[in-house]
Design a protein around this motif. Structure first.
Motif, PDB file in Angstrom:
ATOM      1  N   GLU A   1      -6.463   0.650  -6.982  1.00  9.70           N
ATOM      2  CA  GLU A   1      -5.115   0.227  -7.228  1.00  9.70           C
ATOM      3  C   GLU A   1      -3.647   0.215  -7.873  1.00  9.70           C
ATOM      4  OE1 GLU A   1      -6.765  -2.787  -9.733  1.00  9.70           O
ATOM      5  OE2 GLU A   1      -7.827  -4.178  -8.138  1.00  9.70           O
ATOM      6  N   THR A   2      -4.299   2.297  -7.997  1.00 13.21           N
ATOM      7  CA  THR A   2      -3.059   2.542  -8.583  1.00 13.21           C
ATOM      8  C   THR A   2      -2.988   2.753  -7.706  1.00 13.21           C
ATOM      9  OG1 THR A   2      -4.842   4.685  -8.610  1.00 13.21           O
ATOM     10  CG2 THR A   2      -4.444   2.727 -10.733  1.00 13.21           C
ATOM     11  N   TRP A   3      -2.438   3.251  -6.865  1.00 16.40           N
ATOM     12  CA  TRP A   3      -1.502   4.481  -5.748  1.00 16.40           C
ATOM     13  C   TRP A   3      -0.328   3.509  -4.835  1.00 16.40           C
ATOM     14  CZ3 TRP A   3      -2.937   9.007  -5.326  1.00 16.40           C
ATOM     15  CH2 TRP A   3      -4.382   9.221  -5.602  1.00 16.40           C
ATOM     16  N   ALA A   4       0.287   4.207  -5.303  1.00 18.35           N
ATOM     17  CA  ALA A   4       1.912   3.659  -4.820  1.00 18.35           C
ATOM     18  C   ALA A   4       2.019   3.181  -3.354  1.00 18.35           C
ATOM     19  CB  ALA A   4       3.362   4.368  -4.685  1.00 18.35           C
ATOM     20  N   PRO A   5       2.762   1.889  -2.890  1.00 21.54           N
ATOM     21  CA  PRO A   5       2.822   1.497  -1.905  1.00 21.54           C
ATOM     22  C   PRO A   5       3.081   1.708  -0.552  1.00 21.54           C
ATOM     23  CG  PRO A   5       4.471   0.186  -3.408  1.00 21.54           C
ATOM     24  CD  PRO A   5       3.065   1.611  -4.158  1.00 21.54           C
ATOM     25  N   ASP A   6       4.105   3.133  -0.647  1.00 20.28           N
ATOM     26  CA  ASP A   6       4.293   3.769  -0.058  1.00 20.28           C
ATOM     27  C   ASP A   6       3.263   4.750   0.685  1.00 20.28           C
ATOM     28  OD1 ASP A   6       4.941   5.332  -1.728  1.00 20.28           O
ATOM     29  OD2 ASP A   6       6.714   5.814  -0.996  1.00 20.28           O
ATOM     30  N   ASP A   7       1.715   4.818  -0.311  1.00 20.78           N
ATOM     31  CA  ASP A   7       1.160   6.071   0.145  1.00 20.78           C
ATOM     32  C   ASP A   7       0.793   5.409   2.208  1.00 20.78           C
ATOM     33  OD1 ASP A   7      -1.442   7.387   0.957  1.00 20.78           O
ATOM     34  OD2 ASP A   7      -2.826   6.237  -0.452  1.00 20.78           O
TER      35      ASP A   7
ATOM     36  N   ARG B   1      -3.165   8.851   4.540  1.00 17.12           N
ATOM     37  CA  ARG B   1      -3.998   9.909   5.304  1.00 17.12           C
ATOM     38  C   ARG B   1      -3.644  11.361   4.495  1.00 17.12           C
ATOM     39  NH1 ARG B   1      -0.992  13.624   7.788  1.00 17.12           N
ATOM     40  NH2 ARG B   1       1.282  12.024   8.868  1.00 17.12           N
ATOM     41  N   PHE B   2      -4.451  12.558   4.135  1.00 15.99           N
ATOM     42  CA  PHE B   2      -4.094  14.022   3.553  1.00 15.99           C
ATOM     43  C   PHE B   2      -2.943  14.484   4.802  1.00 15.99           C
ATOM     44  CE2 PHE B   2      -8.509  13.208   2.167  1.00 15.99           C
ATOM     45  CZ  PHE B   2      -7.813  13.312   0.955  1.00 15.99           C
ATOM     46  N   GLY B   3      -2.443  15.379   4.584  1.00 16.46           N
ATOM     47  CA  GLY B   3      -1.780  16.102   5.078  1.00 16.46           C
ATOM     48  C   GLY B   3      -2.676  17.315   5.567  1.00 16.46           C
TER      49      GLY B   3
ATOM     50  N   GLY C   1       2.929  12.538   0.474  1.00 16.04           N
ATOM     51  CA  GLY C   1       3.120  11.559   1.224  1.00 16.04           C
ATOM     52  C   GLY C   1       2.314  10.197   0.298  1.00 16.04           C
ATOM     53  N   GLY C   2       3.279  10.689  -0.003  1.00 16.18           N
ATOM     54  CA  GLY C   2       2.956   9.239  -1.119  1.00 16.18           C
ATOM     55  C   GLY C   2       1.716   8.923  -2.195  1.00 16.18           C
TER      56      GLY C   2
END
Length: 53
Positions: free
Chosen positions: A7-13, A16-18, A47-48
């Motif tokens: 729930e804490t990640w930005a919506p543009d995540d 995946r890992f870079g 990656g967001g």
């Protein structure tokens, strides 16, 4: 305690890992002449994956 990690990640995540190549591209840019005038900033190569605080 707090919000769940999901729930804490930005919506543009991008979800995946870079890759090594993606990180190397940012390093090459900063080491090259195109970045000569860059000073005192943060180039996020994540990656967001910015916490939505």
């Amino acid at each position: 305690m707090g919000a769940k990690a999901s729930e804490t990640w930005a919506p543009d995540d991008i979800g995946r890992f870079g890759t090594t190549e993606e990180i190397a591209g940012a390093v090459a840019y900063l080491a090259g002449s195109f970045a000569d005038y860059i000073n005192g900033t943060v180039l996020r190569v994540d990656g967001g994956h910015v916490l939505a605080v």
